[in-house]
Design a protein around this motif. Structure first.
Motif, PDB file in Angstrom:
ATOM      1  N   ALA A  51       0.811  -1.119   0.078  1.00 52.10           N
ATOM      2  CA  ALA A  51       0.201  -0.039   0.011  1.00 52.10           C
ATOM      3  C   ALA A  51       0.663   1.165  -0.081  1.00 52.10           C
ATOM      4  CB  ALA A  51      -0.930  -0.028   1.324  1.00 52.10           C
ATOM      5  N   ARG A  52       1.876   1.398   0.833  1.00 53.89           N
ATOM      6  CA  ARG A  52       2.806   2.521   0.889  1.00 53.89           C
ATOM      7  C   ARG A  52       3.473   2.629  -0.588  1.00 53.89           C
ATOM      8  NH1 ARG A  52       5.134   1.897   7.086  1.00 53.89           N
ATOM      9  NH2 ARG A  52       3.196   2.653   8.188  1.00 53.89           N
ATOM     10  N   ALA A  53       4.194   1.315  -1.008  1.00 57.65           N
ATOM     11  CA  ALA A  53       4.720   1.681  -2.357  1.00 57.65           C
ATOM     12  C   ALA A  53       3.985   2.194  -3.341  1.00 57.65           C
ATOM     13  CB  ALA A  53       5.222   0.237  -2.612  1.00 57.65           C
ATOM     14  N   TYR A  54       2.488   1.850  -3.302  1.00 56.68           N
ATOM     15  CA  TYR A  54       1.678   2.482  -4.355  1.00 56.68           C
ATOM     16  C   TYR A  54       0.966   3.641  -3.831  1.00 56.68           C
ATOM     17  CZ  TYR A  54       2.471  -1.728  -7.325  1.00 56.68           C
ATOM     18  OH  TYR A  54       3.238  -2.848  -7.941  1.00 56.68           O
ATOM     19  N   GLU A  55       1.420   4.170  -2.870  1.00 58.36           N
ATOM     20  CA  GLU A  55       0.815   5.449  -2.151  1.00 58.36           C
ATOM     21  C   GLU A  55      -0.684   5.436  -2.113  1.00 58.36           C
ATOM     22  OE1 GLU A  55       2.146   8.918  -4.277  1.00 58.36           O
ATOM     23  OE2 GLU A  55       4.245   8.358  -3.743  1.00 58.36           O
ATOM     24  N   ALA A  56      -1.207   4.077  -1.652  1.00 59.88           N
ATOM     25  CA  ALA A  56      -2.488   3.769  -1.505  1.00 59.88           C
ATOM     26  C   ALA A  56      -2.939   3.757  -0.194  1.00 59.88           C
ATOM     27  CB  ALA A  56      -2.968   2.355  -2.298  1.00 59.88           C
ATOM     28  N   THR A  57      -4.331   3.594   0.086  1.00 57.77           N
ATOM     29  CA  THR A  57      -4.592   3.519   1.443  1.00 57.77           C
ATOM     30  C   THR A  57      -5.104   2.081   1.738  1.00 57.77           C
ATOM     31  OG1 THR A  57      -5.712   5.762   1.490  1.00 57.77           O
ATOM     32  CG2 THR A  57      -6.352   4.554   3.171  1.00 57.77           C
ATOM     33  N   LEU A  58      -4.729   1.537   3.033  1.00 56.34           N
ATOM     34  CA  LEU A  58      -4.855   0.274   3.276  1.00 56.34           C
ATOM     35  C   LEU A  58      -6.030   0.538   4.391  1.00 56.34           C
ATOM     36  CD1 LEU A  58      -4.361  -2.776   3.386  1.00 56.34           C
ATOM     37  CD2 LEU A  58      -2.840  -2.129   5.562  1.00 56.34           C
ATOM     38  N   TRP A  59      -7.253  -0.272   3.831  1.00 53.25           N
ATOM     39  CA  TRP A  59      -8.437  -0.407   4.909  1.00 53.25           C
ATOM     40  C   TRP A  59      -8.474  -1.712   5.558  1.00 53.25           C
ATOM     41  CZ3 TRP A  59     -12.199   3.598   5.487  1.00 53.25           C
ATOM     42  CH2 TRP A  59     -11.928   4.767   4.686  1.00 53.25           C
ATOM     43  N   THR A  60      -8.653  -1.691   6.688  1.00 53.87           N
ATOM     44  CA  THR A  60      -8.640  -3.085   7.431  1.00 53.87           C
ATOM     45  C   THR A  60      -9.554  -3.280   8.702  1.00 53.87           C
ATOM     46  OG1 THR A  60      -6.954  -4.792   8.267  1.00 53.87           O
ATOM     47  CG2 THR A  60      -6.585  -2.568   8.842  1.00 53.87           C
ATOM     48  N   GLN A  61      -9.886  -4.393   8.965  1.00 51.52           N
ATOM     49  CA  GLN A  61     -10.645  -4.477  10.467  1.00 51.52           C
ATOM     50  C   GLN A  61      -9.704  -5.284  11.312  1.00 51.52           C
ATOM     51  OE1 GLN A  61     -14.272  -6.323   8.912  1.00 51.52           O
ATOM     52  NE2 GLN A  61     -15.315  -4.305   9.611  1.00 51.52           N
ATOM     53  N   ASP A  62      -8.539  -5.314  10.966  1.00 49.50           N
ATOM     54  CA  ASP A  62      -7.388  -5.949  11.772  1.00 49.50           C
ATOM     55  C   ASP A  62      -6.807  -5.003  12.619  1.00 49.50           C
ATOM     56  OD1 ASP A  62      -5.214  -7.316  12.682  1.00 49.50           O
ATOM     57  OD2 ASP A  62      -4.659  -8.078  10.758  1.00 49.50           O
TER      58      ASP A  62
END
Length: 80
Positions: A51-62
Motif C-alpha cells: 500500500a505504501r509503495a503504491y501510495e494507496a490507503t490500506l483499509w482493514t478491520q485487523d
C-alpha cells in the motif's frame, strides 16, 4: 487472493479459506520492502508495504493496524 485497486485504495479479497492458501505468496515481487518498524505477521507486512509503495490507503478491520497512522482501521461489529 484478488487485489482490487480503486481510487488509490487496495482491497485484498481471499477467494478461498486463508488456511488453504499456504504458499500463495510464492513468486511475489520482492522489490517491495517489508514493513519492519513494527513486529507484524509476514502477510500484514506485505500488505502495508505494498500500500505504501503504491501510495494507496490500506483499509482493514485487523486490530493489529489500529494505531498505524496511515492505515484506515474500522473495528469489527459484534455479531448478534
Amino acid at each position: 487472493m484478488q487485489a482490487i485497486l480503486d481510487d488509490n485504495c487496495i482491497a485484498l479479497i481471499p477467494l478461498r479459506p486463508i488456511r488453504r492458501m499456504k504458499g500463495f505468496l510464492k513468486g511475489i515481487n520482492t522489490d517491495v520492502a517489508r514493513e519492519t518498524a513494527f513486529e507484524r505477521k509476514m502477510a500484514d507486512s506485505i500488505m502495508l508495504a505494498t500500500a505504501r509503495a503504491y501510495e494507496a490507503t490500506l483499509w482493514t478491520q485487523d486490530a493489529d493496524f489500529a494505531k498505524v497512522a496511515d492505515v484506515k482501521y474500522t473495528a469489527k461489529h459484534a455479531e448478534s
